[in-house]
Design a protein around this motif. Sequence first.
Motif, PDB file in Angstrom:
ATOM      1  N   ILE A   8       5.018   3.715   9.629  1.00  0.00           N
ATOM      2  CA  ILE A   8       4.817   2.267   9.616  1.00  0.00           C
ATOM      3  C   ILE A   8       5.828   1.635   8.668  1.00  0.00           C
ATOM      4  O   ILE A   8       6.359   2.300   7.779  1.00  0.00           O
ATOM      5  N   GLN A   9       6.070   0.369   8.873  1.00  0.00           N
ATOM      6  CA  GLN A   9       6.865  -0.440   7.949  1.00  0.00           C
ATOM      7  C   GLN A   9       5.922  -1.473   7.367  1.00  0.00           C
ATOM      8  O   GLN A   9       5.069  -2.011   8.076  1.00  0.00           O
ATOM      9  N   SER A  10       6.081  -1.721   6.074  1.00  0.00           N
ATOM     10  CA  SER A  10       5.209  -2.671   5.385  1.00  0.00           C
ATOM     11  C   SER A  10       6.041  -3.620   4.538  1.00  0.00           C
ATOM     12  O   SER A  10       7.145  -3.281   4.098  1.00  0.00           O
ATOM     13  N   ASP A  11       5.457  -4.791   4.276  1.00  0.00           N
ATOM     14  CA  ASP A  11       6.090  -5.757   3.380  1.00  0.00           C
ATOM     15  C   ASP A  11       5.915  -5.370   1.916  1.00  0.00           C
ATOM     16  O   ASP A  11       6.579  -5.925   1.045  1.00  0.00           O
ATOM     17  N   LEU A  12       5.032  -4.427   1.630  1.00  0.00           N
ATOM     18  CA  LEU A  12       4.775  -4.022   0.247  1.00  0.00           C
ATOM     19  C   LEU A  12       5.936  -3.184  -0.276  1.00  0.00           C
ATOM     20  O   LEU A  12       6.453  -2.310   0.434  1.00  0.00           O
ATOM     21  N   ASP A  13       6.348  -3.451  -1.513  1.00  0.00           N
ATOM     22  CA  ASP A  13       7.474  -2.711  -2.075  1.00  0.00           C
ATOM     23  C   ASP A  13       7.113  -1.227  -2.199  1.00  0.00           C
ATOM     24  O   ASP A  13       5.943  -0.878  -2.326  1.00  0.00           O
ATOM     25  N   PRO A  14       8.120  -0.332  -2.156  1.00  0.00           N
ATOM     26  CA  PRO A  14       7.859   1.104  -2.120  1.00  0.00           C
ATOM     27  C   PRO A  14       7.055   1.634  -3.313  1.00  0.00           C
ATOM     28  O   PRO A  14       6.189   2.489  -3.130  1.00  0.00           O
ATOM     29  N   ALA A  15       7.326   1.149  -4.492  1.00  0.00           N
ATOM     30  CA  ALA A  15       6.613   1.657  -5.676  1.00  0.00           C
ATOM     31  C   ALA A  15       5.118   1.350  -5.582  1.00  0.00           C
ATOM     32  O   ALA A  15       4.280   2.226  -5.845  1.00  0.00           O
ATOM     33  N   ARG A  16       4.791   0.123  -5.214  1.00  0.00           N
ATOM     34  CA  ARG A  16       3.368  -0.249  -5.093  1.00  0.00           C
ATOM     35  C   ARG A  16       2.717   0.471  -3.915  1.00  0.00           C
ATOM     36  O   ARG A  16       1.565   0.896  -3.997  1.00  0.00           O
ATOM     37  N   ALA A  17       3.442   0.609  -2.811  1.00  0.00           N
ATOM     38  CA  ALA A  17       2.895   1.306  -1.642  1.00  0.00           C
ATOM     39  C   ALA A  17       2.578   2.753  -1.995  1.00  0.00           C
ATOM     40  O   ALA A  17       1.495   3.258  -1.678  1.00  0.00           O
ATOM     41  N   PHE A  18       3.516   3.415  -2.679  1.00  0.00           N
ATOM     42  CA  PHE A  18       3.275   4.813  -3.023  1.00  0.00           C
ATOM     43  C   PHE A  18       2.156   4.948  -4.043  1.00  0.00           C
ATOM     44  O   PHE A  18       1.317   5.849  -3.931  1.00  0.00           O
ATOM     45  N   ALA A  19       2.115   4.075  -5.022  1.00  0.00           N
ATOM     46  CA  ALA A  19       1.038   4.133  -6.027  1.00  0.00           C
ATOM     47  C   ALA A  19      -0.326   4.013  -5.350  1.00  0.00           C
ATOM     48  O   ALA A  19      -1.264   4.740  -5.693  1.00  0.00           O
ATOM     49  N   TYR A  20      -0.425   3.121  -4.380  1.00  0.00           N
ATOM     50  CA  TYR A  20      -1.696   2.929  -3.675  1.00  0.00           C
ATOM     51  C   TYR A  20      -2.034   4.149  -2.804  1.00  0.00           C
ATOM     52  O   TYR A  20      -3.143   4.687  -2.867  1.00  0.00           O
ATOM     53  N   LEU A  21      -1.086   4.589  -1.986  1.00  0.00           N
ATOM     54  CA  LEU A  21      -1.360   5.675  -1.055  1.00  0.00           C
ATOM     55  C   LEU A  21      -1.549   7.021  -1.737  1.00  0.00           C
ATOM     56  O   LEU A  21      -2.311   7.861  -1.264  1.00  0.00           O
ATOM     57  N   SER A  22      -0.874   7.245  -2.856  1.00  0.00           N
ATOM     58  CA  SER A  22      -1.016   8.529  -3.551  1.00  0.00           C
ATOM     59  C   SER A  22      -2.344   8.640  -4.289  1.00  0.00           C
ATOM     60  O   SER A  22      -2.750   9.740  -4.659  1.00  0.00           O
ATOM     61  N   ALA A  23      -3.030   7.530  -4.481  1.00  0.00           N
ATOM     62  CA  ALA A  23      -4.401   7.567  -5.018  1.00  0.00           C
ATOM     63  C   ALA A  23      -5.296   7.843  -3.801  1.00  0.00           C
ATOM     64  O   ALA A  23      -5.773   6.935  -3.127  1.00  0.00           O
ATOM     65  N   PHE A  24      -5.483   9.112  -3.493  1.00  0.00           N
ATOM     66  CA  PHE A  24      -6.135   9.557  -2.260  1.00  0.00           C
ATOM     67  C   PHE A  24      -7.527   8.959  -2.077  1.00  0.00           C
ATOM     68  O   PHE A  24      -8.003   8.803  -0.954  1.00  0.00           O
ATOM     69  N   GLU A  25      -8.155   8.568  -3.186  1.00  0.00           N
ATOM     70  CA  GLU A  25      -9.486   7.974  -3.094  1.00  0.00           C
ATOM     71  C   GLU A  25      -9.473   6.621  -2.380  1.00  0.00           C
ATOM     72  O   GLU A  25     -10.521   6.106  -1.980  1.00  0.00           O
ATOM     73  N   HIS A  26      -8.286   6.034  -2.165  1.00  0.00           N
ATOM     74  CA  HIS A  26      -8.178   4.778  -1.407  1.00  0.00           C
ATOM     75  C   HIS A  26      -8.215   5.005   0.108  1.00  0.00           C
ATOM     76  O   HIS A  26      -8.328   4.038   0.867  1.00  0.00           O
ATOM     77  N   THR A  27      -8.120   6.234   0.550  1.00  0.00           N
ATOM     78  CA  THR A  27      -8.015   6.540   1.980  1.00  0.00           C
ATOM     79  C   THR A  27      -9.086   5.861   2.833  1.00  0.00           C
ATOM     80  O   THR A  27      -8.769   5.323   3.899  1.00  0.00           O
ATOM     81  N   PRO A  28     -10.365   5.818   2.419  1.00  0.00           N
ATOM     82  CA  PRO A  28     -11.368   5.154   3.264  1.00  0.00           C
ATOM     83  C   PRO A  28     -11.096   3.664   3.498  1.00  0.00           C
ATOM     84  O   PRO A  28     -11.624   3.087   4.449  1.00  0.00           O
ATOM     85  N   GLU A  29     -10.270   3.053   2.652  1.00  0.00           N
ATOM     86  CA  GLU A  29      -9.948   1.637   2.818  1.00  0.00           C
ATOM     87  C   GLU A  29      -9.015   1.397   4.001  1.00  0.00           C
ATOM     88  O   GLU A  29      -8.950   0.286   4.517  1.00  0.00           O
ATOM     89  N   TRP A  30      -8.286   2.433   4.430  1.00  0.00           N
ATOM     90  CA  TRP A  30      -7.330   2.245   5.527  1.00  0.00           C
ATOM     91  C   TRP A  30      -7.505   3.224   6.682  1.00  0.00           C
ATOM     92  O   TRP A  30      -7.031   2.960   7.785  1.00  0.00           O
ATOM     93  N   ASP A  31      -8.185   4.344   6.467  1.00  0.00           N
ATOM     94  CA  ASP A  31      -8.333   5.348   7.524  1.00  0.00           C
ATOM     95  C   ASP A  31      -9.779   5.424   7.999  1.00  0.00           C
ATOM     96  O   ASP A  31     -10.631   5.988   7.305  1.00  0.00           O
ATOM     97  N   PRO A  32     -10.083   4.877   9.177  1.00  0.00           N
ATOM     98  CA  PRO A  32     -11.462   4.908   9.658  1.00  0.00           C
ATOM     99  C   PRO A  32     -11.966   6.318   9.943  1.00  0.00           C
ATOM    100  O   PRO A  32     -13.176   6.548   9.989  1.00  0.00           O
ATOM    101  N   GLY A  33     -11.069   7.281  10.091  1.00  0.00           N
ATOM    102  CA  GLY A  33     -11.472   8.660  10.331  1.00  0.00           C
ATOM    103  C   GLY A  33     -11.860   9.412   9.073  1.00  0.00           C
ATOM    104  O   GLY A  33     -12.324  10.551   9.140  1.00  0.00           O
TER     105      GLY A  33
END
Length: 146
Positions: A8-33
């Motif tokens: 995917i491509q996002s408007d969020l800058d890479p540092a913030r995107a990686f900080a968010y996604l690497s915090a695996f506990e955020h996964t339920p916020e974006w992955d319905p599976g």
Amino acid sequence: MITVRGTIQSDLDPARAFAYLSAFEHTPEWDPGTPVVKKLSDGPVAVGHRYHAEAEFRGKRQSLTYEVVELTADRITLRGENSAVISVDTIEVAPAGTGSKVDYTAEFTLKGWRKIAEPLARPAFNSLAGPAMDGMKRTLDSLARS
């Protein structure tokens, strides 16, 4: 092995995107599976950190224990396992214009007698990618606007 990929491509800058996604506990916020992820380790994400996850697959909820096995400034790899499957998930974030590009790869290895069912299970695993990638884009773009 069954490999599922998405970008995917996002408007969020890479540092913030990686900080968010690497915090695996955020996964339920974006992955319905993956409706449940609980961090089992204290402190900021690091190699060796563990998580309890519950994944929805074919109408059943399965528990997995994940561990961070690789972590760099723009890439994280987690290995999850239960009695039926080993899952290796890799997220890479790179600059793309004023935002970021996210590559997500999930590799599933079925265990034991289930291995012979991999060709039949492949479509079910592949069906997980679309909703997850759509949710990831929606969530990252929302963070870019906040």
